[in-house]
Design a protein around this motif. Structure first.
Motif, PDB file in Angstrom:
ATOM      1  N   VAL A 119     -39.964  75.021 127.024  1.00 32.88           N
ATOM      2  CA  VAL A 119     -39.426  76.273 127.552  1.00 32.88           C
ATOM      3  C   VAL A 119     -40.358  77.392 127.105  1.00 32.88           C
ATOM      4  O   VAL A 119     -40.994  77.299 126.043  1.00 32.88           O
ATOM      5  N   PHE A 120     -40.468  78.445 127.918  1.00 24.56           N
ATOM      6  CA  PHE A 120     -41.439  79.499 127.620  1.00 24.56           C
ATOM      7  C   PHE A 120     -40.856  80.855 127.964  1.00 24.56           C
ATOM      8  O   PHE A 120     -39.810  80.967 128.609  1.00 24.56           O
ATOM      9  N   ASP A 121     -41.535  81.888 127.531  1.00 23.44           N
ATOM     10  CA  ASP A 121     -41.204  83.255 127.918  1.00 23.44           C
ATOM     11  C   ASP A 121     -42.153  83.688 129.024  1.00 23.44           C
ATOM     12  O   ASP A 121     -43.374  83.536 128.900  1.00 23.44           O
ATOM     13  N   PHE A 122     -41.596  84.231 130.099  1.00 22.97           N
ATOM     14  CA  PHE A 122     -42.444  84.827 131.121  1.00 22.97           C
ATOM     15  C   PHE A 122     -43.203  86.021 130.543  1.00 22.97           C
ATOM     16  O   PHE A 122     -42.760  86.655 129.578  1.00 22.97           O
ATOM     17  N   ARG A 123     -44.353  86.332 131.122  1.00 25.65           N
ATOM     18  CA  ARG A 123     -45.136  87.500 130.666  1.00 25.65           C
ATOM     19  C   ARG A 123     -44.280  88.757 130.728  1.00 25.65           C
ATOM     20  O   ARG A 123     -43.480  88.956 131.654  1.00 25.65           O
ATOM     21  N   GLY A 124     -44.429  89.587 129.704  1.00 23.27           N
ATOM     22  CA  GLY A 124     -43.665  90.821 129.623  1.00 23.27           C
ATOM     23  C   GLY A 124     -42.292  90.664 129.005  1.00 23.27           C
ATOM     24  O   GLY A 124     -41.567  91.646 128.848  1.00 23.27           O
ATOM     25  N   ILE A 125     -41.935  89.420 128.641  1.00 21.32           N
ATOM     26  CA  ILE A 125     -40.616  89.131 128.093  1.00 21.32           C
ATOM     27  C   ILE A 125     -40.753  88.442 126.740  1.00 21.32           C
ATOM     28  O   ILE A 125     -41.605  87.562 126.567  1.00 21.32           O
ATOM     29  N   GLY A 126     -39.909  88.798 125.777  1.00 19.94           N
ATOM     30  CA  GLY A 126     -39.863  88.093 124.491  1.00 19.94           C
ATOM     31  C   GLY A 126     -41.211  88.019 123.811  1.00 19.94           C
ATOM     32  O   GLY A 126     -41.942  89.006 123.709  1.00 19.94           O
ATOM     33  N   ALA A 127     -41.564  86.802 123.359  1.00 18.27           N
ATOM     34  CA  ALA A 127     -42.829  86.607 122.644  1.00 18.27           C
ATOM     35  C   ALA A 127     -44.038  86.609 123.575  1.00 18.27           C
ATOM     36  O   ALA A 127     -45.177  86.541 123.102  1.00 18.27           O
ATOM     37  N   SER A 128     -43.810  86.689 124.880  1.00 15.23           N
ATOM     38  CA  SER A 128     -44.914  86.802 125.836  1.00 15.23           C
ATOM     39  C   SER A 128     -45.168  88.249 126.261  1.00 15.23           C
ATOM     40  O   SER A 128     -45.881  88.512 127.221  1.00 15.23           O
TER      41      SER A 128
ATOM     42  N   HIS B  13     -47.048  91.462 125.119  1.00 15.88           N
ATOM     43  CA  HIS B  13     -48.127  91.860 124.219  1.00 15.88           C
ATOM     44  C   HIS B  13     -48.316  93.374 124.325  1.00 15.88           C
ATOM     45  O   HIS B  13     -48.733  93.880 125.359  1.00 15.88           O
ATOM     46  N   GLY B  14     -47.969  94.055 123.265  1.00 12.42           N
ATOM     47  CA  GLY B  14     -48.084  95.506 123.278  1.00 12.42           C
ATOM     48  C   GLY B  14     -46.801  96.160 123.753  1.00 12.42           C
ATOM     49  O   GLY B  14     -45.787  95.505 123.998  1.00 12.42           O
TER      50      GLY B  14
END
Length: 285
Positions: A62-71, A73-74
């Motif tokens: 399972v993963f985090d989509f970009r811009g969400i949670g640990a995905s 950055h900044g």
């Protein structure tokens, strides 16, 4: 508890996603399972379900989509992530990363809400053997019901534009709807749900590669009779986008399963674990 491992996934455009891989202790031939989250929902929300699947003999990621949670950055206000990116870049990268990790040729995609709505724009769709869409639908505003039918236009047409202008992101946390969203995610979510077809609304405009017609793998949707977003009309609206796939619909009635409610989110909760075996049977079928 199963063995879990934190992974970093590099997308085609160089963006890095955070993921967690759950290993099982049984060495069998089951295809690995990729859990794709709902809009604004972080990967830890699915931990109990992923661990349970691992106990049943599956390798799970399972993963985090970009811009969400640990995905993310900044600062969120600087994120340029979009739903389009999730389908064209993030899901394909996650599929490939899981296949490299497990040395298998295909994955089973278990997508929650938006996570089960984007395969039609993923270029490596052929690497998915089966889709199980949990609360999967287009979310078309006219197909909503209950409180959500009243809230959605306010969120899409007032809250998102105002919060994006003043704060630089789509404010959802204050409404109890997951993490705050990158402004482009919020904008596309409103656009996609304004008409039938969800991502279909971007085809020929910002999305120029459409694979819906090519997809022939089985697609099953589980939704609840008390889900105000994934209503029967919106589930059917999603499945019509895949004319060459074998599609099935499974409506769950909370009272029949001993629950007061299931809604859009509760199928992944430990309190609703009796639903998990139903989903696993569909995975194994």
């Amino acid at each position: 508890m199963q063995n879990s491992e934190k992974l970093n996934i590099t997308c085609k455009d160089g963006y890095t996603l955070s993921a967690t891989f759950y290993e099982n202790t049984q060495k069998n031939q089951n295809l690995p399972i990729l859990i794709c989250p709902a809009t604004g929902i972080v990967q830890s929300f699915y931990r109990s379900f992923a661990e349970w699947l691992a106990e049943q003999g599956y390798q799970v990621m399972v993963f985090d989509f970009r811009g969400i949670g640990a995905s993310l950055h900044g600062p969120l206000k600087k994120s340029q992530a979009s739903i389009q990116d999730w389908g064209q870049l993030d899901i394909p990268a996650a599929i490939d990363a899981l296949l490299v990790k497990t040395q298998k040729e295909q994955v089973i995609l278990v997508g929650h809400s938006a996570g089960g709505q984007l395969l039609g724009i993923a270029p490596n769709y052929a690497k998915v053997a089966k889709v199980i869409a949990i609360s999967g639908s287009t979310g078309h505003v006219k197909g909503l019901k209950g409180r959500t039918k009243q809230l959605a236009p306010v969120m899409f047409n007032i809250i998102f534009p105002i919060s994006s202008f003043f704060k630089g992101y789509g404010a959802t946390k204050m409404m109890g709807m997951g993490e705050n969203l990158p402004k482009n995610v919020a904008k596309q979510w409103a656009q996609f749900c304004s008409r039938p077809g969800y991502v279909e609304n971007a085809l020929g405009k910002t999305i120029f590669e459409d694979y819906h017609q090519n997809i022939t793998c089985p697609i099953s949707v589980y939704w609840s009779s008390d889900d105000e977003i994934a209503t029967e009309a919106n589930v059917k609206d999603l499945l019509r986008l895949y004319p060459n796939a074998k599609t099935t619909m499974h409506e769950l009635v909370p009272q029949d399963l001993g629950h007061k409610s299931i809604g859009h989110m509760l199928m992944f909760k430990k309190s609703h674990q009796n639903i998990w075996s139903m989903i696993e049977k569909e995975i194994a079928a």
